[in-house]
Scaffold this active site. Sequence first.
Site, PDB file in Angstrom:
ATOM      1  CD  GLU A 118      28.184  96.691 105.262  1.00 19.88           C
ATOM      2  OE1 GLU A 118      27.369  96.603 105.993  1.00 19.88           O
ATOM      3  OE2 GLU A 118      29.542  96.787 105.768  1.00 19.88           O
TER       4      GLU A 118
ATOM      5  CE  LYS B 134      28.888  77.341 103.020  1.00 19.29           C
ATOM      6  NZ  LYS B 134      28.288  77.330 101.682  1.00 19.29           N
TER       7      LYS B 134
END
Length: 290
Positions: free
Chosen positions: A81, A69
């Site tokens: 963002e 991840k």
Amino acid sequence: MFTARAKVCGLIGNPIEHSLSPLMQGIFSSEMNVDSIYVPLPVKKDLENAIKGAYLLGFKGLNVTIPYKKEVINYLIDIDESAKKIGAVNTLVRVNGGFKGYNTDILGLEKSLKNADISIKNKKVIIFGAGGAAKSVLHLCVNLGAESIILVNRDILKAKKLITELENKNVDLKAFSLEEFKLQLKNILPYNDYIAFQATSVGMYPNVDECIIEDNEFYEKCLAGVDIIYTPSKTRFMEMFLNKKVINGLDMLLYQGAFAWELWNEVKLDNEVIEKVRDMLKERVKDRKS
Ligand code: NDP
């Protein structure tokens, strides 16, 4: 069923044999009559080439799980963002020239708190863990306007690092080692209205008799508990809250998948389809006693 025009998506990680995502994504597509397919893609090494390969093979999207991840961020052309702030990506969407990364884990957790009517705004929060999942919990609690957050981890250095990385310091943040927290419980927790998040792997199947904290006094000081583990469906941590409000990680899992599916297919999932998948997941996850 899918045709030669199907959108192809998949799951990258190692190991992924026990993942419920292929089943879940398959039901979303078939129930919504969308021509897409979701395949398991175990990647043991060379994540960079795996991502490049998936792009060349025309993949529309990917889920990324343990242990990639964080690393996957290096191989993206763009990043959402919020995923950038968390520093972890679990969903990739094909764009021109590569993949854009998102974090739907945090969206899934937010939705599951909303469903359970657990509000974080102006609340005192305790989070156990400082791994990838705890990081998402921490960011969500900051975003949702927690008044204070106590981060507790076996390895205190990891907890301190998470706190220093946070940009938004508009919240009272403290880190404790699990050992110190247990020893100093009374001093560290002067109030009786905490919301506790369990974001470690302690208590996860097959170690179902383990619990991050055994002291009854801790549970008496909490209003509600969230364990992001979903197997077993009721962890010992959850049981310790007795009759107080508790939720497990099943809805977080469900909604992270639902948000990913919607990003790939640009269609909103029907509520009945989401309910159907929740029922399927509930049947699959084990009880503590089974
Ligand atoms: P990581 O490996 O990144 O972090 C593991 C965390 O557990 C660390 O904080 C670690 O502490 C702690 N830990 C492990 N063993 C012990 C122990 N014996 N005693 C005390 N602390 C311990 O894992 P993730 O953050 O990715 O996942 C954590 C859990 O969250 C897993 O159970 C996973 O299934 C669940 N999860 C659920 C999701 C959902 O959709 N519901 C999504 C993602 C994760 P230390 O740093 O000291 O080693």
